[in-house]
Scaffold this active site. Structure first.
Site, PDB file in Angstrom:
ATOM      1  N   LYS A  55       8.383  -2.736  -2.546  1.00  0.00           N
ATOM      2  CA  LYS A  55       8.497  -1.346  -2.006  1.00  0.00           C
ATOM      3  C   LYS A  55       9.290  -1.340  -1.033  1.00  0.00           C
ATOM      4  O   LYS A  55      10.305  -0.121  -0.903  1.00  0.00           O
ATOM      5  CB  LYS A  55       6.999  -1.050  -1.458  1.00  0.00           C
ATOM      6  N   GLN A  99      -1.587  -0.936   2.346  1.00  0.00           N
ATOM      7  CA  GLN A  99      -1.536  -1.602   1.128  1.00  0.00           C
ATOM      8  C   GLN A  99      -3.049  -2.030   0.721  1.00  0.00           C
ATOM      9  O   GLN A  99      -3.869  -2.465   1.685  1.00  0.00           O
ATOM     10  CB  GLN A  99      -0.756  -2.620   1.090  1.00  0.00           C
ATOM     11  N   ASP A 122       0.054   8.040  -0.576  1.00  0.00           N
ATOM     12  CA  ASP A 122      -0.732   7.660  -1.289  1.00  0.00           C
ATOM     13  C   ASP A 122      -1.594   8.723  -2.092  1.00  0.00           C
ATOM     14  O   ASP A 122      -2.155   8.310  -3.421  1.00  0.00           O
ATOM     15  CB  ASP A 122      -1.576   6.541  -0.996  1.00  0.00           C
TER      16      ASP A 122
END
Ligand code: GUN
Length: 287
Positions: A55, A99, A122
């Site tokens: 990422k 994460q 997200d």
């Protein structure tokens, strides 16, 4: 011969160049601050470290900065909450992620509820999930958005088709079932969401025009479980004896499917690129 492969890697490269252009035109040329994605990584999970490094690398490739906060596996919940508040309140952070998976001693729902929905790239906060269900503008979870985008950009019509989603995770199964069924240009599909407690999975998969597999079990879907001409989207990723494979038995399914996503090079690269897209959206929204 018809090219059956839905090539996520190739499309992700194209979308990255679109994101880069947009950053150049709407941010850099206007002398605005470079977008910045915050990432909180807890513990030493090998896959999570790999995903996070990827990422960060892809952010750099399109001109997005990243701010990584690494925390130990045994981090106390209140210390993690402090870090989330730091991300929420820091004006140079446009959006951030924690994460997943996170350690069991931490209350995941409490963590999600603490994220500022305007920085929730997200799309996991109830405000964003709720807006997605209502069809309002919001952040969509990256994997679900990646699947929708891959179908759309390959001109695959899903209206009226029967979609079976396998897996009910917050990250993939639940959001993609909503997006596939919504009344939108990519939507209007008839969706069944099945999962580990479903009795007779083949009963559903054999009828499906589109199958989206996110169960986390290598080669779970085989050729004999699908109908001829089905479109098969494989969200799984497993490293088995140094070979990357998905939730779909590619060899047997490829023979019967009309379209199939490869692993690697299918949904994986699309997911990362959608996170970049959400980060740019946050940067443009929040200023
Ligand atoms: N772990 C696996 N996929 C994801 C994702 O899309 N977001 C976060 N935060 N963690 C993940």
């Amino acid at each position: 011969m018809l090219n059956k492969l839905l090539n996520g890697r190739k499309l992700s490269i194209k979308i990255k160049s679109e994101i880069f252009e947009k950053i150049k035109n709407e941010i850099l040329n206007k002398k605005k601050r470079v977008p910045n994605l915050g990432i909180i990584l807890i513990g030493n999970n090998k896959s999570s470290i790999l995903y996070v490094n990827n990422k960060i690398k892809e952010c750099k490739n399109v001109g997005i900065k990243s701010t990584l906060i690494k925390l130990p596996r045994n981090i106390e919940e209140n210390v993690l909450l402090e870090k989330i508040h730091f991300m929420n309140e820091n004006p140079i952070i446009d959006g951030f992620i924690i994460q997943l998976p996170i350690e069991k001693h931490i209350n995941k729902n409490k963590i999600i509820l603490t994220i500022n929905p305007k920085k929730d790239v997200d799309g996991f906060h109830p405000e964003n999930i709720g807006k997605m269900i209502l069809g309002m503008d919001c952040f969509y979870p990256a994997t679900a958005l990646g699947i929708i985008t891959l179908l759309k950009r390959n001109n695959i019509k899903i209206k009226g088709k029967y979609t079976v989603v396998i897996g009910r995770s917050l990250i993939v199964g639940r959001p993609i079932s909503i997006l596939m069924s919504r009344d939108n240009c990519i939507g209007n599909s008839t969706v069944t969401l099945i999962h580990s407690k479903t009795i007779d999975i083949e009963f559903y998969t054999k009828k499906a025009d589109i199958i989206i597999v996110a169960v986390g079990i290598p080669k779970f879907i085989t050729g004999k479980m699908i109908k001829k001409g089905a479109i098969v989207i494989d969200v799984g990723i497993h490293n088995i004896s140094n070979k990357i494979i998905g939730d779909v038995d590619f060899k047997s399914v490829y023979k019967k499917a009309s379209y199939i996503t490869p692993v690697p090079g299918g949904i994986g690269p699309m997911t990362i690129v959608m996170l970049l897209k959400n980060t740019l959206k946050a940067a443009l929204n929040n200023r």
